[in-house]
Design a protein around this motif. Structure first.
Motif, mmCIF file in Angstrom:
data_model
loop_
_atom_site.group_PDB
_atom_site.id
_atom_site.type_symbol
_atom_site.label_atom_id
_atom_site.label_comp_id
_atom_site.label_asym_id
_atom_site.label_seq_id
_atom_site.Cartn_x
_atom_site.Cartn_y
_atom_site.Cartn_z
ATOM 1 N N LYS A 226 -5.689 7.183 0.950
ATOM 2 C CA LYS A 226 -4.605 6.684 1.798
ATOM 3 C C LYS A 226 -4.399 7.590 3.009
ATOM 4 O O LYS A 226 -4.185 7.124 4.125
ATOM 5 N N SER B 295 0.831 -1.204 0.000
ATOM 6 C CA SER B 295 0.000 0.000 0.000
ATOM 7 C C SER B 295 0.868 1.258 0.000
ATOM 8 O O SER B 295 0.614 2.203 -0.751
ATOM 9 N N ASP C 116 1.281 4.039 -2.935
ATOM 10 C CA ASP C 116 1.077 5.450 -2.644
ATOM 11 C C ASP C 116 2.235 6.288 -3.189
ATOM 12 O O ASP C 116 2.019 7.372 -3.725
ATOM 13 N N HIS D 56 -5.383 -0.085 -0.579
ATOM 14 C CA HIS D 56 -5.331 0.766 0.609
ATOM 15 C C HIS D 56 -6.401 0.353 1.624
ATOM 16 O O HIS D 56 -6.161 0.400 2.836
#
Length: 182
Positions: free
Chosen positions: A77, A17, A21, A163
């Motif tokens: 996120k 994740s 990002d 996420h």
């Protein structure tokens, strides 16, 4: 029963994740640079040379789509997305878990049908799906298929779903701590 593999797997999901990002930050930053550059070129060419290139408006539009959709993943996120239940940080654990579950269900109810129609159109016809229709459509002023613009939609959905899984695996903090400078 050994709990170490489960912790390793959840840590891996959170790490993936975080990597997605970082990739989203790079892609959306690039899209913003392209957007601003295309608009600046359009303005200068129109008002200084009286001959703007035909492709600048379309390029700026496509860059805005990419920046917006990939930027939405960054917002999710960092928990800057609109939330239904912001006030349930205190209280019984069952209430906090219920609020988390409700937030997750809202995300899934919104994103999964969109993902379905990305690949399948009405009547479950793949030929009428969003991506396949765009694969047969060319941009008006640029020499490429609009599928390169449309691919941002499923990419955004997949990143947000990763996420979401990371949140359930223990990623309870925003991606970057907010600075306290005022």
């Amino acid at each position: 029963m050994d709990r170490a593999p489960a912790k390793t797997e959840t840590a891996m999901v959170v790490k993936v994740s975080n990597l997605l990002d970082q990739l989203a930050k790079l892609l959306s930053g690039l899209a913003i640079v392209v957007l601003v550059g295309a608009v600046m070129l359009q303005v200068i060419a129109r008002y200084v040379f009286s001959q703007p290139p035909a492709y600048t408006e379309e390029l700026a539009r496509y860059a805005m789509i990419w920046a917006g959709l990939i930027g939405a993943t960054m917002s999710f996120k960092r928990r800057f997305d609109p939330a239904l239940f912001n006030g349930v940080n205190k209280g019984p654990s069952w209430l906090r878990s219920g609020a988390r579950l409700m937030k997750s269900l809202v995300v899934l109810i919104y994103l999964l049908p969109i993902m379905w129609y990305v690949f399948l159109g009405p009547g479950m016809n793949p030929a009428r799906g969003f991506l396949l229709r765009h694969s047969r459509t060319m941009a008006d002023a640029l020499p490429f298929s609009t599928v390169w613009v449309a691919i941002a939609v499923p990419l955004m959905i997949v990143i947000i779903l990763v996420h979401l899984v990371a949140r359930w695996c223990g990623d309870d903090r925003p991606a970057e701590p907010e600075s306290e400078t005022t």
